[in-house]
Design a protein around this motif. Structure first.
Motif, PDB file in Angstrom:
ATOM      1  N   PRO A 299      -9.950  30.306   3.465  1.00  0.00           N
ATOM      2  CA  PRO A 299     -10.745  29.326   4.031  1.00  0.00           C
ATOM      3  C   PRO A 299     -12.115  29.771   5.180  1.00  0.00           C
ATOM      4  O   PRO A 299     -11.658  30.348   6.147  1.00  0.00           O
ATOM      5  N   GLU A 300     -12.895  28.683   5.569  1.00  0.00           N
ATOM      6  CA  GLU A 300     -14.050  29.255   6.431  1.00  0.00           C
ATOM      7  C   GLU A 300     -13.977  27.839   7.512  1.00  0.00           C
ATOM      8  O   GLU A 300     -14.722  26.813   7.269  1.00  0.00           O
TER       9      GLU A 300
ATOM     10  N   GLY B 103     -13.786  23.491  16.680  1.00  0.00           N
ATOM     11  CA  GLY B 103     -14.060  22.410  15.875  1.00  0.00           C
ATOM     12  C   GLY B 103     -12.762  23.164  14.960  1.00  0.00           C
ATOM     13  O   GLY B 103     -12.826  24.903  14.268  1.00  0.00           O
ATOM     14  N   LEU B 104     -12.213  22.554  13.884  1.00  0.00           N
ATOM     15  CA  LEU B 104     -11.875  22.377  12.690  1.00  0.00           C
ATOM     16  C   LEU B 104     -12.134  21.723  11.461  1.00  0.00           C
ATOM     17  O   LEU B 104     -12.065  20.689  11.619  1.00  0.00           O
ATOM     18  N   ASP B 105     -11.540  22.377  10.323  1.00  0.00           N
ATOM     19  CA  ASP B 105     -12.057  21.146   9.384  1.00  0.00           C
ATOM     20  C   ASP B 105     -11.067  20.545   9.095  1.00  0.00           C
ATOM     21  O   ASP B 105     -10.070  20.892   9.034  1.00  0.00           O
ATOM     22  N   PRO B 106     -11.123  19.204   8.219  1.00  0.00           N
ATOM     23  CA  PRO B 106     -12.271  18.954   7.962  1.00  0.00           C
ATOM     24  C   PRO B 106     -13.284  17.812   9.090  1.00  0.00           C
ATOM     25  O   PRO B 106     -14.020  16.766   8.778  1.00  0.00           O
TER      26      PRO B 106
ATOM     27  N   MET C 236     -14.497  18.848  11.221  1.00  0.00           N
ATOM     28  CA  MET C 236     -15.653  19.755  11.703  1.00  0.00           C
ATOM     29  C   MET C 236     -16.990  19.347  10.616  1.00  0.00           C
ATOM     30  O   MET C 236     -17.920  19.336  11.409  1.00  0.00           O
ATOM     31  N   ALA C 237     -16.450  19.249   9.587  1.00  0.00           N
ATOM     32  CA  ALA C 237     -17.370  18.616   8.452  1.00  0.00           C
ATOM     33  C   ALA C 237     -17.816  17.859   8.276  1.00  0.00           C
ATOM     34  O   ALA C 237     -18.834  17.226   8.312  1.00  0.00           O
ATOM     35  N   ALA C 238     -16.955  16.411   9.477  1.00  0.00           N
ATOM     36  CA  ALA C 238     -17.488  15.345   9.263  1.00  0.00           C
ATOM     37  C   ALA C 238     -18.365  15.509  10.403  1.00  0.00           C
ATOM     38  O   ALA C 238     -19.192  14.404  10.400  1.00  0.00           O
ATOM     39  N   ALA C 239     -18.759  15.931  11.913  1.00  0.00           N
ATOM     40  CA  ALA C 239     -19.064  15.979  12.438  1.00  0.00           C
ATOM     41  C   ALA C 239     -20.236  16.649  12.506  1.00  0.00           C
ATOM     42  O   ALA C 239     -21.526  15.945  12.912  1.00  0.00           O
ATOM     43  N   GLU C 240     -20.518  17.032  11.569  1.00  0.00           N
ATOM     44  CA  GLU C 240     -21.941  17.968  10.960  1.00  0.00           C
ATOM     45  C   GLU C 240     -22.165  16.527  10.919  1.00  0.00           C
ATOM     46  O   GLU C 240     -23.887  16.649  10.587  1.00  0.00           O
ATOM     47  N   VAL C 241     -21.516  16.439   9.189  1.00  0.00           N
ATOM     48  CA  VAL C 241     -22.102  15.379   8.320  1.00  0.00           C
ATOM     49  C   VAL C 241     -22.601  13.660   9.194  1.00  0.00           C
ATOM     50  O   VAL C 241     -23.878  13.384   8.952  1.00  0.00           O
ATOM     51  N   GLU C 242     -21.558  13.598   9.866  1.00  0.00           N
ATOM     52  CA  GLU C 242     -21.940  12.483  10.148  1.00  0.00           C
ATOM     53  C   GLU C 242     -22.604  12.398  11.525  1.00  0.00           C
ATOM     54  O   GLU C 242     -23.107  10.690  12.150  1.00  0.00           O
ATOM     55  N   ALA C 243     -22.220  13.057  12.726  1.00  0.00           N
ATOM     56  CA  ALA C 243     -22.759  12.603  13.447  1.00  0.00           C
ATOM     57  C   ALA C 243     -24.392  14.720  14.314  1.00  0.00           C
ATOM     58  O   ALA C 243     -24.494  14.310  14.784  1.00  0.00           O
ATOM     59  N   GLY C 244     -24.495  15.288  13.014  1.00  0.00           N
ATOM     60  CA  GLY C 244     -25.433  15.976  12.874  1.00  0.00           C
ATOM     61  C   GLY C 244     -24.682  17.447  14.043  1.00  0.00           C
ATOM     62  O   GLY C 244     -26.103  17.996  15.049  1.00  0.00           O
TER      63      GLY C 244
ATOM     64  N   LEU D 205     -12.236  10.569   3.488  1.00  0.00           N
ATOM     65  CA  LEU D 205     -13.355  11.263   4.310  1.00  0.00           C
ATOM     66  C   LEU D 205     -14.483  10.813   2.633  1.00  0.00           C
ATOM     67  O   LEU D 205     -14.456  11.345   1.929  1.00  0.00           O
ATOM     68  N   SER D 206     -15.708  10.833   3.593  1.00  0.00           N
ATOM     69  CA  SER D 206     -16.633  10.478   2.906  1.00  0.00           C
ATOM     70  C   SER D 206     -16.461  12.245   1.322  1.00  0.00           C
ATOM     71  O   SER D 206     -16.702  13.270   1.410  1.00  0.00           O
ATOM     72  N   ASP D 207     -17.523  11.720   0.701  1.00  0.00           N
ATOM     73  CA  ASP D 207     -17.982  13.034  -0.753  1.00  0.00           C
ATOM     74  C   ASP D 207     -18.550  14.612   0.088  1.00  0.00           C
ATOM     75  O   ASP D 207     -18.720  14.798  -0.474  1.00  0.00           O
ATOM     76  N   ALA D 208     -19.909  13.395   0.907  1.00  0.00           N
ATOM     77  CA  ALA D 208     -20.527  14.111   1.275  1.00  0.00           C
ATOM     78  C   ALA D 208     -19.299  15.522   2.565  1.00  0.00           C
ATOM     79  O   ALA D 208     -20.054  16.430   2.473  1.00  0.00           O
ATOM     80  N   VAL D 209     -18.612  15.005   2.808  1.00  0.00           N
ATOM     81  CA  VAL D 209     -17.861  15.494   4.194  1.00  0.00           C
ATOM     82  C   VAL D 209     -16.622  15.993   3.233  1.00  0.00           C
ATOM     83  O   VAL D 209     -17.024  17.452   3.940  1.00  0.00           O
ATOM     84  N   ILE D 210     -16.405  16.444   2.566  1.00  0.00           N
ATOM     85  CA  ILE D 210     -15.844  17.011   1.755  1.00  0.00           C
ATOM     86  C   ILE D 210     -16.746  18.232   0.289  1.00  0.00           C
ATOM     87  O   ILE D 210     -15.852  18.781   0.700  1.00  0.00           O
TER      88      ILE D 210
END
Length: 231
Positions: free
Chosen positions: A21-22, A95-98, A100-108, A169-174
């Motif tokens: 993983p990254e 950051g650490l997934d998920p 980190m992905a949630a921060a991207e999708v939900e907070a830009g 979590l949302s589909d977009a985050v996953i």
């Protein structure tokens, strides 16, 4: 974590790779002007000490000619690090997934420094005594991992759906997380040893591991390829 445990005297072995993983990067807020690691000098950075994101931060700072002393570390658990970033309490977060992905999708949030090669592998570990006494059971577990890996590679949509249901979590985050998660590896060997060694040396530099610890010898003792035929 396995290397730290090994150096601290815990009898563990690393026996299998379940993912490449990254799962960590350096993250900043949507409105931040930070675009490179060197710009973190003198700034507050949230990190969870002794973890993969901490290792990534130490290595990233070193490549930019900096050390932890050049930034203001704010030691927080991963979820709190994300919150601190979104509140503006820190300039960056390791950051650490998920999350980190949630921060991207939900907070830009922006991943302003990524380097997949400096991320650690997803590795399965076992206690030495358990492996010695129960080799057949260990192989049975690894066989189940291999079957699951094959199913995941053949059915990515089902994997995404299952993770959404399990994590809430949302589909977009996953989906964002899965785009940077590789499942094509399984056998543990030199590539993993090299990555673990680099991580261990970074932790030693940061003072997490003792200065007199023989990191190379500990890595050599940690990697166990006897179950590789299972893969």
């Amino acid at each position: 974590a396995a290397l730290i445990a090994k150096i601290n005297g815990n009898p563990v072995k690393s026996i299998y790779v379940y993912s490449r993983p990254e799962w960590t990067a350096l993250v900043t807020g949507a409105k931040s002007e930070v675009t490179k690691v060197a710009e973190l000098k003198g700034k507050r950075v949230a990190v969870t000490r002794g973890t993969d994101p901490h290792i990534f931060l130490v290595r990233s700072l070193a490549e930019a000619g900096l050390t932890e002393k050049d930034v203001k570390l704010v030691l927080l658990q991963h979820a709190d690090g994300r919150l601190a970033l979104e509140r503006g309490d820190v300039e960056a977060w390791a950051g650490l997934d998920p999350m980190m992905a949630a921060a991207e999708v939900e907070a830009g949030a922006r991943l302003f420094h990524r380097k997949a090669a400096d991320n650690t592998w997803g590795v399965l570990n076992v206690r030495e005594e358990f492996a010695e006494k129960n080799p057949a059971l260990v192989r049975k577990v690894l066989k189940a991992y291999e079957e699951a890996r094959a199913i995941a590679l053949a059915n990515p949509a089902e994997v995404r759906k299952a993770l959404v249901e399990a994590t809430k979590l949302s589909d977009a985050v996953i989906e964002r997380q899965l785009t940077r998660t590789e499942l094509t590896h399984s056998t543990i060997g030199p590539a993993q040893a090299d990555t673990i060694l680099a991580a261990g040396l970074a932790l030693q530099q940061a003072g997490v591991l003792p200065a007199n610890a023989d990191v190379k010898a500990s890595v050599d003792a940690l990697i166990d390829k006897r179950f590789a035929a299972t893969n």
